[in-house]
Motif scaffolding. Sequence first.
Motif, short mmCIF file in Angstrom:
data_model
loop_
_atom_site.label_atom_id
_atom_site.label_comp_id
_atom_site.label_asym_id
_atom_site.label_seq_id
_atom_site.Cartn_x
_atom_site.Cartn_y
_atom_site.Cartn_z
N ASN A 56 4.22 18.16 -13.74
CA ASN A 56 5.27 19.18 -13.84
C ASN A 56 6.20 18.98 -15.03
OD1 ASN A 56 5.13 20.99 -11.30
ND2 ASN A 56 4.71 18.92 -10.58
N GLY A 57 5.84 18.10 -15.95
CA GLY A 57 6.63 17.91 -17.16
C GLY A 57 8.06 17.46 -16.90
N PHE A 58 8.24 16.57 -15.95
CA PHE A 58 9.59 16.11 -15.60
C PHE A 58 10.20 15.33 -16.77
CE2 PHE A 58 12.34 12.95 -13.26
CZ PHE A 58 13.31 13.87 -12.90
N PRO A 59 11.37 15.77 -17.27
CA PRO A 59 11.94 15.16 -18.48
C PRO A 59 12.31 13.68 -18.35
CG PRO A 59 13.11 17.19 -17.89
CD PRO A 59 12.15 16.90 -16.80
N ALA A 60 12.75 13.22 -17.18
CA ALA A 60 13.19 11.83 -17.01
C ALA A 60 12.08 10.95 -16.45
CB ALA A 60 14.42 11.79 -16.12
N ALA A 61 10.85 11.32 -16.71
CA ALA A 61 9.72 10.61 -16.10
C ALA A 61 9.63 9.15 -16.53
CB ALA A 61 8.42 11.33 -16.43
N VAL A 98 11.36 21.71 -6.96
CA VAL A 98 11.69 22.91 -6.18
C VAL A 98 12.03 24.07 -7.11
CG1 VAL A 98 13.34 23.89 -4.53
CG2 VAL A 98 12.34 21.64 -4.11
N LYS A 99 12.75 23.79 -8.18
CA LYS A 99 13.08 24.86 -9.12
C LYS A 99 11.81 25.43 -9.75
CE LYS A 99 15.96 26.28 -12.87
NZ LYS A 99 17.14 26.06 -13.66
N ARG A 100 10.88 24.56 -10.12
CA ARG A 100 9.63 25.03 -10.74
C ARG A 100 8.77 25.82 -9.75
NH1 ARG A 100 7.91 23.17 -15.71
NH2 ARG A 100 5.76 23.27 -15.03
N SER A 101 8.77 25.41 -8.47
CA SER A 101 7.90 26.09 -7.51
C SER A 101 8.56 27.27 -6.82
CB SER A 101 7.37 25.10 -6.47
OG SER A 101 8.43 24.59 -5.70
N HIS A 102 9.90 27.22 -6.67
CA HIS A 102 10.58 28.28 -5.91
C HIS A 102 11.69 28.99 -6.69
CE1 HIS A 102 8.40 27.08 -2.37
NE2 HIS A 102 8.86 25.85 -2.46
N GLY A 103 11.97 28.53 -7.88
CA GLY A 103 12.97 29.19 -8.72
C GLY A 103 14.42 28.88 -8.36
N GLY A 104 14.65 27.91 -7.51
CA GLY A 104 16.03 27.57 -7.14
C GLY A 104 16.15 26.12 -6.72
N ARG A 145 0.85 -1.21 0.00
CA ARG A 145 0.00 0.00 0.00
C ARG A 145 0.87 1.25 0.00
NH1 ARG A 145 -2.85 -3.06 3.50
NH2 ARG A 145 -2.05 -1.96 5.33
N HIS A 146 1.92 1.24 0.84
CA HIS A 146 2.83 2.39 0.88
C HIS A 146 3.46 2.61 -0.49
CE1 HIS A 146 6.13 5.07 1.74
NE2 HIS A 146 6.87 4.21 1.06
N ALA A 147 3.98 1.55 -1.10
CA ALA A 147 4.69 1.69 -2.38
C ALA A 147 3.76 2.21 -3.47
CB ALA A 147 5.31 0.36 -2.78
N ARG A 148 2.53 1.70 -3.52
CA ARG A 148 1.59 2.19 -4.53
C ARG A 148 1.31 3.68 -4.32
NH1 ARG A 148 -0.72 -2.95 -3.61
NH2 ARG A 148 -2.23 -2.04 -2.17
N ALA A 149 1.09 4.10 -3.09
CA ALA A 149 0.82 5.52 -2.81
C ALA A 149 2.06 6.37 -3.08
CB ALA A 149 0.35 5.69 -1.37
N HIS A 150 3.21 5.92 -2.60
CA HIS A 150 4.48 6.63 -2.74
C HIS A 150 4.80 6.84 -4.22
CE1 HIS A 150 9.12 6.16 -1.76
NE2 HIS A 150 8.92 7.03 -2.72
N PHE A 151 4.81 5.75 -4.98
CA PHE A 151 5.17 5.84 -6.39
C PHE A 151 4.09 6.57 -7.18
CE2 PHE A 151 7.70 1.64 -5.82
CZ PHE A 151 8.70 2.32 -5.14
N GLY A 152 2.84 6.38 -6.81
CA GLY A 152 1.77 7.10 -7.49
C GLY A 152 1.89 8.59 -7.32
N GLU A 153 2.24 9.01 -6.11
CA GLU A 153 2.42 10.44 -5.85
C GLU A 153 3.57 11.00 -6.69
OE1 GLU A 153 2.27 13.09 -1.90
OE2 GLU A 153 3.85 11.55 -1.86
N GLU A 154 4.71 10.31 -6.70
CA GLU A 154 5.83 10.78 -7.50
C GLU A 154 5.48 10.78 -8.99
OE1 GLU A 154 9.53 8.78 -6.60
OE2 GLU A 154 9.45 9.39 -4.49
N ASP A 155 4.78 9.75 -9.44
CA ASP A 155 4.38 9.69 -10.85
C ASP A 155 3.48 10.87 -11.21
OD1 ASP A 155 5.85 7.33 -10.98
OD2 ASP A 155 4.09 6.02 -11.18
N ARG A 156 2.57 11.23 -10.30
CA ARG A 156 1.70 12.40 -10.55
C ARG A 156 2.52 13.69 -10.59
NH1 ARG A 156 -1.40 9.30 -7.42
NH2 ARG A 156 -0.88 10.35 -5.47
N TRP A 157 3.46 13.84 -9.66
CA TRP A 157 4.31 15.04 -9.68
C TRP A 157 5.05 15.15 -11.01
CZ3 TRP A 157 6.79 13.79 -4.30
CH2 TRP A 157 5.93 14.21 -3.28
N MET A 158 5.56 14.02 -11.49
CA MET A 158 6.29 14.05 -12.76
C MET A 158 5.37 14.44 -13.91
SD MET A 158 9.01 10.90 -12.46
CE MET A 158 7.93 9.66 -11.74
N ALA A 159 4.18 13.85 -13.95
CA ALA A 159 3.23 14.15 -15.02
C ALA A 159 2.76 15.60 -14.95
CB ALA A 159 2.03 13.21 -14.95
#
Length: 146
Positions: free
Chosen positions: A67-72, A128-134, A51-65
């Motif tokens: 925010n246009g993460f190039p190495a997604a 962090v760069k996309r949300s805070h510029g650094g 359950r943790h892994a599905r939620a953990h990886f799902g959250e990261e996968d959503r962040w990548m999608a």
Amino acid sequence: MDDTTSFTWDDRYLLGHPAMDDTHREFVSCVQALLSAPDAQLPAVLDTFARHARAHFGEEDRWMADNGFPAADCHRDEHARVLASVAEVQAALATGNSELVRELARALQAWFPAHADYLDSALAQWLVKRSHGGAPLVFRRAPAPA
């Protein structure tokens, strides 16, 4: 305990993205539970990890999608391989193979540091760069004197 039966949080895993760092602390705790739980508790502990892994990886996968993460693609592929392994181990455990759970836990213990250092750190930097510029700012505790 030797280093293959103990997996504890270390500040070297900090990436400077608080939500990711919190999830990674939970990941380490779940893997430690897989390493140390009595055999009778393994089904419940493995289900908790799954359950943790599905939620953990799902959250990261959503962040990548989101925010246009190039190495997604590479990152998502690693997540999918881990989840497939977890499903295989759950099926094996259902037939009584508890040693495979320990092997999975040791493999996760070996896999996580490099995954965090390379793929997750790149994602944290991107977010962090996309949300805070650094770049993320990370404060690590000094190691205890030997």
